[in-house]
Design a protein around this motif. Structure first.
Motif, PDB file in Angstrom:
ATOM      1  N   ARG A  90       0.849  -1.191   0.000  1.00 39.93           N
ATOM      2  CA  ARG A  90       0.000   0.000   0.000  1.00 39.93           C
ATOM      3  C   ARG A  90       0.885   1.241   0.000  1.00 39.93           C
ATOM      4  O   ARG A  90       1.691   1.428   0.908  1.00 39.93           O
ATOM      5  N   HIS A  91       0.701   2.076  -0.997  1.00 38.70           N
ATOM      6  CA  HIS A  91       1.448   3.333  -1.114  1.00 38.70           C
ATOM      7  C   HIS A  91       0.564   4.448  -0.558  1.00 38.70           C
ATOM      8  O   HIS A  91      -0.562   4.631  -1.010  1.00 38.70           O
ATOM      9  N   ALA A 100      -4.576  10.824  -6.066  1.00 36.97           N
ATOM     10  CA  ALA A 100      -4.560   9.375  -5.851  1.00 36.97           C
ATOM     11  C   ALA A 100      -4.294   8.655  -7.180  1.00 36.97           C
ATOM     12  O   ALA A 100      -3.577   7.654  -7.216  1.00 36.97           O
ATOM     13  N   GLU A 101      -4.849   9.176  -8.254  1.00 37.18           N
ATOM     14  CA  GLU A 101      -4.664   8.560  -9.573  1.00 37.18           C
ATOM     15  C   GLU A 101      -3.196   8.620 -10.006  1.00 37.18           C
ATOM     16  O   GLU A 101      -2.649   7.640 -10.505  1.00 37.18           O
ATOM     17  N   HIS A 104      -1.196   6.203  -7.925  1.00 32.46           N
ATOM     18  CA  HIS A 104      -1.515   4.850  -8.366  1.00 32.46           C
ATOM     19  C   HIS A 104      -0.752   4.502  -9.651  1.00 32.46           C
ATOM     20  O   HIS A 104      -0.169   3.420  -9.764  1.00 32.46           O
ATOM     21  N   LYS A 105      -0.733   5.418 -10.602  1.00 35.39           N
ATOM     22  CA  LYS A 105      -0.020   5.185 -11.864  1.00 35.39           C
ATOM     23  C   LYS A 105       1.478   5.007 -11.628  1.00 35.39           C
ATOM     24  O   LYS A 105       2.117   4.150 -12.228  1.00 35.39           O
TER      25      LYS A 105
END
Length: 132
Positions: A90-91, A100-101, A104-105
């Motif tokens: 989990r980052h 957040a996107e 996530h990328k």
């Protein structure tokens, strides 16, 4: 490119690894636990490998992280060799302009393309043992 680490037994279940440039890694499976266990070291290697990538990717995208941590959790098999059967990474990060996107990328890019530890865990590694 070859990497080497010489590991010396210190007694009990305690070992020190030394790389060619002199950095040390203390692995400790004894009851006192003054170092990390071998399996914790594996989780730590995965977490820090991907962290280096994510911090770098976010900085290159001009959305540097102000805070960042990784929570890594491994589930192990019940029977020997009790390997990890599942690892969750989990980052958790924030910073000005960090979405957040985007985080996530960056994490996916690390895990799928750049992190050599993740790639090693996802592949079949030929391990050769010898005795002298």
């Amino acid at each position: 490119m070859k990497k080497t680490l010489n590991v010396t037994w210190l007694g009990e279940q305690r070992y020190v690894g030394l790389n060619p440039t002199g950095q040390q890694l203390l692995i400790d499976n004894s009851p006192l636990k003054i170092g990390v266990s071998p399996m914790d070291a594996l989780l730590g290697a995965l977490a820090t490998c991907t962290a280096v990538d994510v911090v770098d990717i976010m900085a290159k995208r001009r959305t540097p992280l102000a805070t960042y941590r990784i929570e890594v959790e491994g589930e192990r098999a019940e029977t020997h060799p009790k390997r990890y059967t599942r690892i969750t990474v989990r980052h958790i990060g924030s910073g000005e302009g960090v979405s957040a996107e985007a985080l996530h990328k960056a994490a996916l890019l690390s895990h799928e393309k750049y992190c050599s530890v993740a790639a090693s865990l996802n592949s079949e590694i030929h391990v050769e043992a010898s005795v002298e």
